[in-house]
Scaffold this motif. Structure first.
Motif, PDB file in Angstrom:
ATOM      1  N   ALA A 195       0.826  -1.210   0.000  1.00  0.00           N
ATOM      2  CA  ALA A 195       0.000   0.000   0.000  1.00  0.00           C
ATOM      3  C   ALA A 195       0.862   1.263   0.000  1.00  0.00           C
ATOM      4  N   LEU A 196       2.145   1.101   0.335  1.00  0.00           N
ATOM      5  CA  LEU A 196       3.021   2.275   0.453  1.00  0.00           C
ATOM      6  C   LEU A 196       4.031   2.369  -0.696  1.00  0.00           C
ATOM      7  N   LEU A 197       3.761   1.639  -1.810  1.00  0.00           N
ATOM      8  CA  LEU A 197       4.738   1.577  -2.899  1.00  0.00           C
ATOM      9  C   LEU A 197       5.009   2.930  -3.547  1.00  0.00           C
ATOM     10  N   THR A 198       3.972   3.731  -3.675  1.00  0.00           N
ATOM     11  CA  THR A 198       4.162   5.079  -4.210  1.00  0.00           C
ATOM     12  C   THR A 198       3.582   6.049  -3.191  1.00  0.00           C
ATOM     13  N   PRO A 199       3.986   7.322  -3.243  1.00  0.00           N
ATOM     14  CA  PRO A 199       3.410   8.283  -2.308  1.00  0.00           C
ATOM     15  C   PRO A 199       1.897   8.334  -2.506  1.00  0.00           C
ATOM     16  N   ARG A 200       1.159   8.200  -1.425  1.00  0.00           N
ATOM     17  CA  ARG A 200      -0.304   8.117  -1.541  1.00  0.00           C
ATOM     18  C   ARG A 200      -0.953   9.332  -0.889  1.00  0.00           C
ATOM     19  N   ASP A 201      -2.112   9.701  -1.417  1.00  0.00           N
ATOM     20  CA  ASP A 201      -2.924  10.729  -0.768  1.00  0.00           C
ATOM     21  C   ASP A 201      -3.881  10.103   0.231  1.00  0.00           C
ATOM     22  N   LEU A 202      -4.182   8.823  -0.006  1.00  0.00           N
ATOM     23  CA  LEU A 202      -5.131   8.140   0.877  1.00  0.00           C
ATOM     24  C   LEU A 202      -4.677   6.701   1.070  1.00  0.00           C
ATOM     25  N   LEU A 203      -4.707   6.292   2.323  1.00  0.00           N
ATOM     26  CA  LEU A 203      -4.360   4.917   2.644  1.00  0.00           C
ATOM     27  C   LEU A 203      -5.605   4.272   3.250  1.00  0.00           C
ATOM     28  N   VAL A 204      -6.066   3.182   2.642  1.00  0.00           N
ATOM     29  CA  VAL A 204      -7.225   2.470   3.165  1.00  0.00           C
ATOM     30  C   VAL A 204      -6.733   1.166   3.768  1.00  0.00           C
ATOM     31  N   LEU A 205      -6.849   1.033   5.058  1.00  0.00           N
ATOM     32  CA  LEU A 205      -6.332  -0.161   5.729  1.00  0.00           C
ATOM     33  C   LEU A 205      -7.481  -0.881   6.420  1.00  0.00           C
ATOM     34  N   ASP A 206      -7.800  -2.062   5.910  1.00  0.00           N
ATOM     35  CA  ASP A 206      -8.894  -2.855   6.451  1.00  0.00           C
ATOM     36  C   ASP A 206      -8.320  -3.821   7.478  1.00  0.00           C
ATOM     37  N   GLU A 207      -8.634  -3.623   8.733  1.00  0.00           N
ATOM     38  CA  GLU A 207      -8.155  -4.484   9.817  1.00  0.00           C
ATOM     39  C   GLU A 207      -6.640  -4.699   9.732  1.00  0.00           C
ATOM     40  N   PRO A 208      -5.842  -3.625   9.789  1.00  0.00           N
ATOM     41  CA  PRO A 208      -4.400  -3.785   9.534  1.00  0.00           C
ATOM     42  C   PRO A 208      -3.661  -4.537  10.630  1.00  0.00           C
ATOM     43  N   THR A 209      -4.253  -4.676  11.810  1.00  0.00           N
ATOM     44  CA  THR A 209      -3.509  -5.334  12.888  1.00  0.00           C
ATOM     45  C   THR A 209      -3.938  -6.778  13.091  1.00  0.00           C
ATOM     46  N   ASN A 210      -4.785  -7.277  12.198  1.00  0.00           N
ATOM     47  CA  ASN A 210      -5.186  -8.683  12.285  1.00  0.00           C
ATOM     48  C   ASN A 210      -3.965  -9.588  12.227  1.00  0.00           C
ATOM     49  N   GLY A 211      -3.870 -10.499  13.149  1.00  0.00           N
ATOM     50  CA  GLY A 211      -2.787 -11.477  13.109  1.00  0.00           C
ATOM     51  C   GLY A 211      -1.463 -10.956  13.617  1.00  0.00           C
ATOM     52  N   LEU A 212      -1.430  -9.719  14.088  1.00  0.00           N
ATOM     53  CA  LEU A 212      -0.175  -9.171  14.582  1.00  0.00           C
ATOM     54  C   LEU A 212      -0.087  -9.344  16.099  1.00  0.00           C
ATOM     55  N   ASP A 213       1.131  -9.562  16.595  1.00  0.00           N
ATOM     56  CA  ASP A 213       1.316  -9.620  18.040  1.00  0.00           C
ATOM     57  C   ASP A 213       1.328  -8.187  18.572  1.00  0.00           C
ATOM     58  N   PRO A 214       1.318  -8.016  19.903  1.00  0.00           N
ATOM     59  CA  PRO A 214       1.243  -6.650  20.461  1.00  0.00           C
ATOM     60  C   PRO A 214       2.360  -5.752  19.934  1.00  0.00           C
ATOM     61  N   GLN A 215       3.550  -6.318  19.777  1.00  0.00           N
ATOM     62  CA  GLN A 215       4.662  -5.522  19.243  1.00  0.00           C
ATOM     63  C   GLN A 215       4.360  -5.086  17.810  1.00  0.00           C
ATOM     64  N   GLY A 216       3.859  -6.023  16.996  1.00  0.00           N
ATOM     65  CA  GLY A 216       3.527  -5.712  15.612  1.00  0.00           C
ATOM     66  C   GLY A 216       2.415  -4.680  15.534  1.00  0.00           C
ATOM     67  N   THR A 217       1.428  -4.811  16.430  1.00  0.00           N
ATOM     68  CA  THR A 217       0.336  -3.846  16.478  1.00  0.00           C
ATOM     69  C   THR A 217       0.867  -2.453  16.756  1.00  0.00           C
ATOM     70  N   ARG A 218       1.823  -2.370  17.704  1.00  0.00           N
ATOM     71  CA  ARG A 218       2.394  -1.070  18.041  1.00  0.00           C
ATOM     72  C   ARG A 218       3.157  -0.511  16.827  1.00  0.00           C
ATOM     73  N   GLU A 219       3.856  -1.386  16.099  1.00  0.00           N
ATOM     74  CA  GLU A 219       4.608  -0.929  14.920  1.00  0.00           C
ATOM     75  C   GLU A 219       3.669  -0.373  13.858  1.00  0.00           C
ATOM     76  N   VAL A 220       2.532  -1.069  13.667  1.00  0.00           N
ATOM     77  CA  VAL A 220       1.579  -0.587  12.665  1.00  0.00           C
ATOM     78  C   VAL A 220       1.034   0.776  13.076  1.00  0.00           C
ATOM     79  N   ARG A 221       0.742   0.921  14.373  1.00  0.00           N
ATOM     80  CA  ARG A 221       0.239   2.214  14.851  1.00  0.00           C
ATOM     81  C   ARG A 221       1.250   3.326  14.584  1.00  0.00           C
ATOM     82  N   SER A 222       2.530   3.062  14.862  1.00  0.00           N
ATOM     83  CA  SER A 222       3.507   4.133  14.664  1.00  0.00           C
ATOM     84  C   SER A 222       3.706   4.392  13.176  1.00  0.00           C
ATOM     85  N   LEU A 223       3.555   3.322  12.356  1.00  0.00           N
ATOM     86  CA  LEU A 223       3.644   3.504  10.904  1.00  0.00           C
ATOM     87  C   LEU A 223       2.504   4.396  10.415  1.00  0.00           C
TER      88      LEU A 223
END
Lengths: 283, 334
Positions: B165-193
């Motif tokens: 989703a981040l391959l080119t500079p985007r004006d809009l990012l649509v993320l459907d359930e982006p933290t599914n399957g992630l551990d707490p550390q991964g969830t935190r990384e997605v949030r900071s991303l």
């Protein structure tokens, strides 16, 4: 937004998807397994003929088998004749049935579409890559046929159906013609497969349906009661390459077949477009 | 008819400020209504939480917005472009993760990204490798770039999906359930991303059935419930609409209720305390903004002989609000 950045954005690289599609197709283990299986047909055939004590008599076995011992080039033609009714269309069914349905079952279809690949562009690219596979498939049979034939039987003179004798160069040209005919025969099937592939999200189901259709069309072609239907079956001219092995070449069935296949491509291409252009992608 | 026209008229003046705008967007499957006449307004530059239990129509809405499915009725605009007629204009500027990541298992992570990038006719092949490397770096997958996607863990696939989703500079990012399957550390990384992407000015539209996972990063939110949009606005707006509540932990429940009643509060015992000591209960009462001050309430209770062990005045949490709106917890589907 500044105007020059607009023009930069407008520059497109439409061919990139086709290149990517071909890379994906020819990097799949499955594709190479099918090509290897196709290549095994001429090899098996040539080795069996070579090892048997008596050369096959005229009219024995598959067409032109008796010519194989005279001119190795005929291994390629005989192998094409052998693979055309079942083996070759089976591989085309796998590739064409997988085009859209395979992407749908992987889930990659939605990502290609929002990239955005464009639905028409994606269909075109998928069809062209299937055509590339058809070329690769018949090319594989031809090439291995030439090589194994030349190695085991050498490259002597061979007799055509019209009784004329031809040399190596002419034999290569004739087998190329047969290869072209066989490839063209697969184009209609590939379009049918593309359409069926837009109907389902299960790649295997689409492949099976295309394979079954191939068999059904050939069975219908055997029923004399349906003679009126025969000229319209996409399998009608599949084995009609005898005319390409006469001197001079009779082009009638070659061109009739090309026209018929073009009709199939146009009709099922339009159906595929109609279906895929408006389909809800929920996979 | 007149209602839809008014809604459209109202939406138009703001359309330029909205990354996503829908009016009366409806999607039916046969007789089943998956999305029921929703008017979504996602401001540009916002981090927008699209919340609702599983099966409430979030993913279907996203599919319609991205042109994967056709709306049954209603209008939608994506980055100012009509959906679906002008989608080809908008989509190159939209990165999306839809209903989980999907890849070619026989291709490496990097090759999967190259494949998706080449599907976008506007993506420059000359910069493709560099952009793929940068996207992989952003999600911390550089070390696995040449590994086949088949060998990726669920969390790695999720991050590879975000990289796509981040391959080119985007004006809009649509993320459907982006933290599914992630551990707490991964969830935190997605949030900071998401924070980092939003800081660059990208609008982020993130759907989730887990409120807690997006509450910390969103500026705005909308709540879906069985296909309908039941609330939307800035987080402060959504929190502010709930009245304050006073909570008392005490062994003297009846006396507290009586004392609150004398002060004009409609109190009730809300059951035992979280970690009850002998005989302790919790008494709750809505506290109007013009009601007595907190310190006066404590003084009155103590004067009445109530043993106050805990006292708290708070607005209901966002989660309480959403449970009230949707009638069920966000975690039910977990």
């Amino acid at each position: 937004m500044p105007a020059d950045s607009d023009t930069a954005r407008a520059r497109t690289h439409g061919g990139a998807l086709l290149a990517s599609e071909l890379r994906v197709l020819f990097r799949r283990w499955r594709t190479w397994a099918m090509l290897a299986a196709l290549a095994s047909i001429p090899v098996l055939m040539a080795v069996v003929v070579r090892l048997s004590s008596e050369p096959p008599g005229p009219g024995e076995g598959p067409p032109f088998l008796d010519q194989v011992t005279n001119n190795g080039m005929f291994v390629a033609i005989t192998a094409l004749v052998l693979t055309t009714p079942l083996f070759l269309p089976l591989t085309v069914a796998v590739v064409s049935g997988d085009t859209i349905a395979g992407e749908a079952s992987l889930g990659t279809l939605r990502y290609l579409l929002v990239a955005p690949a464009g639905r028409v562009r994606l269909l075109l690219v998928k069809y062209l890559s299937t055509v590339a596979f058809c070329l690769a498939a018949s090319g594989t049979v031809l090439l291995t046929g030439w090589v194994i034939g030349a190695v085991l039987f050498g490259t002597g003179e061979a007799t055509l159906l019209s009784g004329d004798t031809i040399g190596v160069g002419d034999a290569v040209v004739r087998s190329l013609l047969v290869g072209a005919h066989v490839t063209i025969c697969m184009l209609g099937l590939a379009a049918v497969g593309l359409f069926i592939s837009t109907l389902t999200d299960a790649g295997v189901g689409a492949m099976a349906a295309v394979a079954v259709l191939t068999i059904v069309a050939q069975v219908l072609g055997q029923l004399d009661q349906l003679a009126w239907l025969h000229p319209w079956l996409f399998t009608h001219h599949w084995l009609a390459f005898a005319d390409l092995l006469r001197e001079p070449v009779v082009w009638t069935s070659f061109t009739e077949n090309a026209l018929l296949q073009a009709g199939y491509v146009a009709f099922f291409g339009a159906l595929a477009h109609g279906r895929f252009g408006t389909k809800d992608v929920l996979s | 008819m007149s209602e839809t026209a008014t809604a459209a008229d109202e939406a138009d003046p703001h359309a330029a400020d909205l990354a996503i705008a829908t009016t009366g967007l409806t999607k039916r499957f046969g007789h089943q209504i998956a999305v029921n006449a929703i008017d979504l307004a996602v401001p540009r530059g916002s981090v927008f939480g699209f919340l609702g239990p599983n099966g409430s129509g979030k993913t279907t809405t996203i599919r319609v917005l991205l042109g994967l499915a056709a709306a049954t009725s209603g209008n939608a605009r994506l980055l100012g472009n009509d959906v679906p007629t002008e989608l080809a204009e908008a989509l190159p500027r939209v990165g999306a993760l839809i209903e989980g990541p999907a890849f070619y298992p026989f291709l490496s992570g990097a090759d999967n990204l190259r494949r998706l990038d080449s599907a976008d006719a506007r993506a420059d092949p000359a910069t493709r490798d560099a952009r793929v490397a940068r996207a992989l770096d952003r999600v911390g997958l550089t070390h696995a770039a040449r590994k086949r996607a088949r060998a990726y863990s669920l969390g790695m696939k999720q991050r590879l999906g975000i990289a796509a989703a981040l391959l080119t500079p985007r004006d809009l990012l649509v993320l459907d359930e982006p933290t599914n399957g992630l551990d707490p550390q991964g969830t935190r990384e997605v949030r900071s991303l998401i924070r980092a992407v939003a800081a660059e000015g990208t609008t982020v539209f993130v759907s989730s059935h887990l409120l807690a996972e997006v509450e910390q990063i969103c500026t705005h939110a909308a709540v879906m419930h069985v296909g309908s949009l039941v609330a939307q606005g800035s987080l402060d707006d959504l929190r502010g609409t709930g009245a304050r509540v006073v909570r008392v932990e005490t062994p003297d429940g009846d006396r507290t209720v009586a004392e609150f009643a004398r002060l004009g509060l409609d109190a009730a015992q809300a059951g035992p305390a979280l970690r009850p000591r002998a005989g302790e209960v919790v008494v709750e009462a809505p506290l109007p903004d013009d009601g007595p001050a907190a310190e006066d309430l404590v003084a009155a209770l103590v004067a009445a002989g109530v043993r106050v062990r805990g006292f708290d005045v708070a607005r209901p949490s966002l989660e309480d609000r959403f449970v009230a709106l949707t009638g069920e917890g966000f975690d039910v589907a977990r």
